[in-house]
Design a protein around this motif. Structure first.
Motif, mmCIF file in Angstrom:
data_model
loop_
_atom_site.group_PDB
_atom_site.id
_atom_site.type_symbol
_atom_site.label_atom_id
_atom_site.label_comp_id
_atom_site.label_asym_id
_atom_site.label_seq_id
_atom_site.Cartn_x
_atom_site.Cartn_y
_atom_site.Cartn_z
ATOM 1 N N LEU A 62 66.537 60.987 -31.768
ATOM 2 C CA LEU A 62 65.098 60.783 -31.847
ATOM 3 C C LEU A 62 64.402 61.725 -30.877
ATOM 4 O O LEU A 62 64.997 62.171 -29.897
ATOM 5 C CB LEU A 62 64.714 59.334 -31.577
ATOM 6 C CG LEU A 62 64.820 58.746 -30.172
ATOM 7 C CD1 LEU A 62 64.237 57.326 -30.156
ATOM 8 C CD2 LEU A 62 66.233 58.713 -29.638
ATOM 9 N N SER A 63 63.139 62.042 -31.179
ATOM 10 C CA SER A 63 62.413 63.055 -30.397
ATOM 11 C C SER A 63 61.094 62.476 -29.880
ATOM 12 O O SER A 63 60.063 62.543 -30.557
ATOM 13 C CB SER A 63 62.136 64.294 -31.258
ATOM 14 O OG SER A 63 63.332 64.917 -31.649
ATOM 15 N N PRO A 64 61.103 61.916 -28.693
ATOM 16 C CA PRO A 64 59.905 61.235 -28.179
ATOM 17 C C PRO A 64 58.743 62.139 -27.803
ATOM 18 O O PRO A 64 57.595 61.684 -27.786
ATOM 19 C CB PRO A 64 60.426 60.475 -26.958
ATOM 20 C CG PRO A 64 61.664 61.204 -26.553
ATOM 21 C CD PRO A 64 62.272 61.716 -27.818
ATOM 22 N N ILE A 65 58.992 63.420 -27.478
ATOM 23 C CA ILE A 65 57.879 64.274 -27.035
ATOM 24 C C ILE A 65 57.615 65.424 -27.998
ATOM 25 O O ILE A 65 56.891 66.357 -27.666
ATOM 26 C CB ILE A 65 58.102 64.811 -25.610
ATOM 27 C CG1 ILE A 65 59.298 65.773 -25.557
ATOM 28 C CG2 ILE A 65 58.287 63.664 -24.617
ATOM 29 C CD1 ILE A 65 59.404 66.523 -24.225
ATOM 30 N N ALA A 66 58.165 65.362 -29.211
ATOM 31 C CA ALA A 66 58.046 66.479 -30.150
ATOM 32 C C ALA A 66 56.666 66.589 -30.790
ATOM 33 O O ALA A 66 56.404 67.540 -31.532
ATOM 34 C CB ALA A 66 59.111 66.382 -31.240
ATOM 35 N N ASP A 67 55.776 65.640 -30.517
ATOM 36 C CA ASP A 67 54.393 65.764 -30.984
ATOM 37 C C ASP A 67 53.450 66.098 -29.825
ATOM 38 O O ASP A 67 52.234 66.000 -29.954
ATOM 39 C CB ASP A 67 53.946 64.477 -31.682
ATOM 40 C CG ASP A 67 52.700 64.691 -32.540
ATOM 41 O OD1 ASP A 67 52.548 65.797 -33.100
ATOM 42 O OD2 ASP A 67 51.875 63.762 -32.641
ATOM 43 N N LEU A 68 54.033 66.503 -28.700
ATOM 44 C CA LEU A 68 53.237 66.900 -27.533
ATOM 45 C C LEU A 68 53.317 68.409 -27.333
ATOM 46 O O LEU A 68 54.415 68.981 -27.347
ATOM 47 C CB LEU A 68 53.755 66.220 -26.263
ATOM 48 C CG LEU A 68 53.660 64.696 -26.162
ATOM 49 C CD1 LEU A 68 54.306 64.239 -24.864
ATOM 50 C CD2 LEU A 68 52.217 64.237 -26.235
ATOM 51 N N MET A 69 52.178 69.039 -27.147
ATOM 52 C CA MET A 69 52.152 70.437 -26.765
ATOM 53 C C MET A 69 52.714 70.559 -25.347
ATOM 54 O O MET A 69 52.760 69.588 -24.589
ATOM 55 C CB MET A 69 50.724 70.990 -26.813
ATOM 56 C CG MET A 69 50.173 71.140 -28.211
ATOM 57 S SD MET A 69 51.044 72.430 -29.129
ATOM 58 C CE MET A 69 49.877 72.731 -30.457
ATOM 59 N N LYS A 70 53.113 71.752 -24.969
ATOM 60 C CA LYS A 70 53.685 71.949 -23.630
ATOM 61 C C LYS A 70 52.682 71.556 -22.549
ATOM 62 O O LYS A 70 53.050 70.933 -21.544
ATOM 63 C CB LYS A 70 54.088 73.416 -23.457
ATOM 64 C CG LYS A 70 54.942 73.690 -22.220
ATOM 65 C CD LYS A 70 56.390 73.280 -22.426
ATOM 66 C CE LYS A 70 57.295 73.790 -21.320
ATOM 67 N NZ LYS A 70 58.711 73.482 -21.567
ATOM 68 N N SER A 71 51.422 71.882 -22.754
ATOM 69 C CA SER A 71 50.397 71.525 -21.769
ATOM 70 C C SER A 71 50.289 70.012 -21.629
ATOM 71 O O SER A 71 50.048 69.490 -20.532
ATOM 72 C CB SER A 71 49.042 72.117 -22.168
ATOM 73 O OG SER A 71 48.655 71.678 -23.458
ATOM 74 N N GLU A 72 50.485 69.280 -22.725
ATOM 75 C CA GLU A 72 50.437 67.823 -22.683
ATOM 76 C C GLU A 72 51.677 67.253 -21.999
ATOM 77 O O GLU A 72 51.601 66.212 -21.338
ATOM 78 C CB GLU A 72 50.291 67.275 -24.096
ATOM 79 C CG GLU A 72 48.959 67.624 -24.733
ATOM 80 C CD GLU A 72 48.883 67.286 -26.208
ATOM 81 O OE1 GLU A 72 47.781 66.956 -26.680
ATOM 82 O OE2 GLU A 72 49.933 67.372 -26.895
ATOM 83 N N VAL A 73 52.797 67.947 -22.152
ATOM 84 C CA VAL A 73 54.011 67.559 -21.430
ATOM 85 C C VAL A 73 53.761 67.627 -19.926
ATOM 86 O O VAL A 73 54.099 66.704 -19.170
ATOM 87 C CB VAL A 73 55.200 68.457 -21.816
ATOM 88 C CG1 VAL A 73 56.390 68.227 -20.875
ATOM 89 C CG2 VAL A 73 55.625 68.201 -23.266
ATOM 90 N N TYR A 74 53.153 68.717 -19.486
ATOM 91 C CA TYR A 74 52.831 68.863 -18.067
ATOM 92 C C TYR A 74 51.867 67.770 -17.595
ATOM 93 O O TYR A 74 52.001 67.233 -16.491
ATOM 94 C CB TYR A 74 52.224 70.244 -17.795
ATOM 95 C CG TYR A 74 53.247 71.340 -17.638
ATOM 96 C CD1 TYR A 74 54.011 71.459 -16.481
ATOM 97 C CD2 TYR A 74 53.454 72.269 -18.656
ATOM 98 C CE1 TYR A 74 54.952 72.469 -16.333
ATOM 99 C CE2 TYR A 74 54.403 73.286 -18.517
ATOM 100 C CZ TYR A 74 55.142 73.373 -17.366
ATOM 101 O OH TYR A 74 56.081 74.367 -17.225
ATOM 102 N N GLU A 75 50.904 67.442 -18.444
ATOM 103 C CA GLU A 75 49.915 66.419 -18.094
ATOM 104 C C GLU A 75 50.583 65.057 -17.908
ATOM 105 O O GLU A 75 50.315 64.347 -16.932
ATOM 106 C CB GLU A 75 48.852 66.344 -19.196
ATOM 107 C CG GLU A 75 47.649 65.492 -18.849
ATOM 108 C CD GLU A 75 46.560 65.548 -19.910
ATOM 109 O OE1 GLU A 75 45.769 64.574 -19.988
ATOM 110 O OE2 GLU A 75 46.498 66.540 -20.663
#
Length: 262
Positions: A160-173
């Motif tokens: 499963l991919s929990p952060i695959a709908d997050l842009m990299k900038s949103e990952v940082y946020e």
């Protein structure tokens, strides 16, 4: 982005998925990068057992130290977090010694880089099997669905991919919101597959901010002719990678036999 609400949504999604799958928890490969740090934190926040796995293969000391710092922080904050370190360097070297090689060193180096990721995937699934857990993917939206910057059946081989709908900038946020160690937040992103200091930007030719912009422009129906200079260069980089890596993003092609031939 409503950071708090997005965080809660992902955590609930992870927990519900695991419960419905009747597994105990999660296994996450922790590299010392921002994506795996966020993913492991989200898994830990579910309250379910979360195994953080270090899998060095000739790894840079800075990557190892960041991974260790993050795991130590998680274990201090969450009783459900455990860790294991599996040094795969000898395994990788054994593999190199038994496979044939060719004179094209660039092809050999790339194949071996992908091999590192695939050995790690195999290790994660072994650990998931013996712990009745799911392998949580660490890819973000730009990597997984934009430029395909991951190894097929390597770090792309997950449950499963929990952060695959997050842009990299949103990952940082989100990582900042959860207090991921600053050493990880400021580190240059790298896949760490070549045993040197090259960054993701070095390999791709564009930064993640630039790639996010190009992904947005593609979604708006723009073409390279709409841009000039650096913007055009970045857009062309994005389109080239998005095109050649579709085989990673699309379902495996199945040769469907016509009924009249059966």
């Amino acid at each position: 982005m409503n950071t708090e609400k997005v965080a809660e949504y992902i955590i609930d999604w992870l927990k519900d998925y695991a419960i419905n799958a009747r597994v105990k928890g999660f296994v996450v490969g922790v590299s010392g990068g921002i994506d795996s740090a966020l993913t492991s934190t989200l898994c830990a926040k579910t309250g379910l057992p979360t195994l953080c796995v270090e899998m060095p293969i000739h790894q840079a000391a800075s990557q190892v130290s960041r991974a260790e710092e993050h795991i130590a922080q998680l274990k201090k904050r969450f009783d459900n977090v455990s860790e294991v370190r599996v040094d795969l360097t000898a395994t990788f070297e054994d593999f190199k010694n038994v496979v044939p090689t060719i004179e094209d060193t660039a092809k050999v180096d790339l194949s071996l880089a992908n091999t590192r990721a695939r050995i790690r995937m195999t290790t994660l699934y072994y650990l998931a099997g013996i712990n009745s857990a799911l392998v949580a993917g660490t890819g973000n939206k730009v990597e997984d669905f934009g430029v395909g910057f991951y190894t097929k059946y390597g770090d792309g081989g997950v449950d499963l991919s929990p952060i695959a709908d997050l842009m990299k900038s949103e990952v940082y946020e989100l990582a900042a919101y959860f207090g991921v160690p600053n050493s990880i937040q400021v580190a240059q992103p790298t896949d760490g597959l070549f045993g040197d200091s090259r960054t993701d930007e070095d390999q791709i030719g564009a930064s993640y901010d630039e790639l996010e912009w190009a992904m947005k422009m593609q979604n708006e129906g723009k073409t390279a002719d709409n841009f000039t200079g650096r913007e055009q260069e970045v857009f062309k980089i994005y389109i080239r990678l998005n095109t050649i890596n579709q085989h990673k993003m699309q379902p495996i092609p199945v040769c469907e036999i016509p009924e009249n031939l059966k």
